[in-house]
Design an enzyme around this catalytic site. Sequence first.
Site, short mmCIF file in Angstrom:
data_model
loop_
_atom_site.label_atom_id
_atom_site.label_comp_id
_atom_site.label_asym_id
_atom_site.label_seq_id
_atom_site.Cartn_x
_atom_site.Cartn_y
_atom_site.Cartn_z
N ASP A 170 30.25 63.29 -3.51
CA ASP A 170 29.74 61.98 -3.10
C ASP A 170 28.37 61.79 -3.75
OD1 ASP A 170 29.17 59.60 -1.84
OD2 ASP A 170 28.77 60.49 0.12
N CYS A 226 29.70 55.14 -5.12
CA CYS A 226 29.03 53.88 -4.77
C CYS A 226 28.80 53.02 -6.00
CB CYS A 226 27.72 54.14 -4.04
SG CYS A 226 26.55 55.17 -4.95
N CYS A 233 19.23 37.87 10.93
CA CYS A 233 20.09 38.40 9.87
C CYS A 233 21.47 38.70 10.45
CB CYS A 233 19.48 39.66 9.27
SG CYS A 233 20.51 40.40 7.98
#
Length: 444
Positions: free
Chosen positions: A372, A398, A166
């Site tokens: 957050d 996010c 990966c």
Amino acid sequence: MGRQRRRRLPAEPVAVEIHDLAHDGRGVGRIEDKVVFVHGALPGERVLARLTGRNRKFDEAIALAVEQASDERVEPRCEWFGNCGGCALQHLDAGAQVRWKQGRLVENLKRIGGVAPERWLEPVVAEPWNYRRRARLSARWVPGKGRVLVGFREVGGRYVAEIEGCEVLHPVFADRLMSLSALIGGLSIPDRVAQVECAAGDDSAAIVLRHLEPLTDADLEALVGWSEANGIAVWLQPKGPDTVHRLHPAEHRLSYRLDAFDLELVFHPQHFVQVNAAINRQLTERAVDLLDCGPDDRVLDLFCGLGNFSLPLATRAGAVLGVELDAAMVQAAERNAAANGLTNARFKAADLQQPVEQLEWLKGDFDRVLIDPPRSGALEVLPVIAASGARRVVYVSCDPATLARDAGELVRTHGYRLASAGVADMFPHTAHVESIAVFEREAA
């Protein structure tokens, strides 16, 4: 019905003109006036695509060949890109990825929030490869392949992708997928290990093996041997999250440094930490700078986690209160504050969705707020922000859609203005958009 629809999908590829990218990174085109989402296609391209699914309002497809390529198309670095669902945008130039993410933030703020910042911040970027220090990998014993597949899900999410390495995993894990495959395949229960959670600190790493049946003594010996050979701690999870325990070595610690603040934060392998260490270092510096607090300021940090923002803020502010629902994370934050000699940061476990008047810790004004939240955003928490009396709020997000929704609410309902906003490329080669926004309001 589902099987019948799949049988009616045309076997021949179809030509599609791509005019946009969807929120998940797939190209958007049309076939006979019906929207089609094409994995592996970019705006401005003409591709030959195979239909993989049909819905009432849209179709789904995967690009087989590119007849006319975008100027921003690049050769994917990973040979398994297109099958593995861990990345969506390796075929798009890294700079173009960031511009697209910035465009998504612009569009979401305008369309959902009805707002625009007075100033756009420069994107926060770093090396786009081998950045994932945390990852949850699936494991599946596949008799037909004679081995356990360890990795991300395939595009579409149904099966575990057959990959051997990966390019976005932290270097300590990037080339160890086959080693993990052999390890699990050699256990007495290769078909009962469902998941491998990876976590890397600055100087050490760990895996958490989720196993659905008990392990034998020989299994445990094999796991210890793998741990010693690879220098990676092994933790086990036989049932729920509260059963996670370290197998080997007897002592082990994961931590990361925030050198700009001379801090070191210790974390458990299943604690939430920002995935991209380089971006997180820059993001904490930017958040502290944007909040612009001084030694006389009281700062409220909502969804504080293990202190990722609270502790840097405590090096500048007079006092910081971090609030988090998860009591275990609060305890971790308290330990990190003590270990770093910060006596002006305290933490509290609390349900942030309670009515404002019931939040005893909110009594007394705060000068600054940092927030957050999770992907669901902070809609229920906005009254807490407004009641804090803070004149400046830094919101780390996010999800640009929930940030946009909350931004509109802060501006129209709570009297703030959107001073600045920008993106941080926390997840290169994916469609994930991390962003940061600053809100200000005049004193009452």
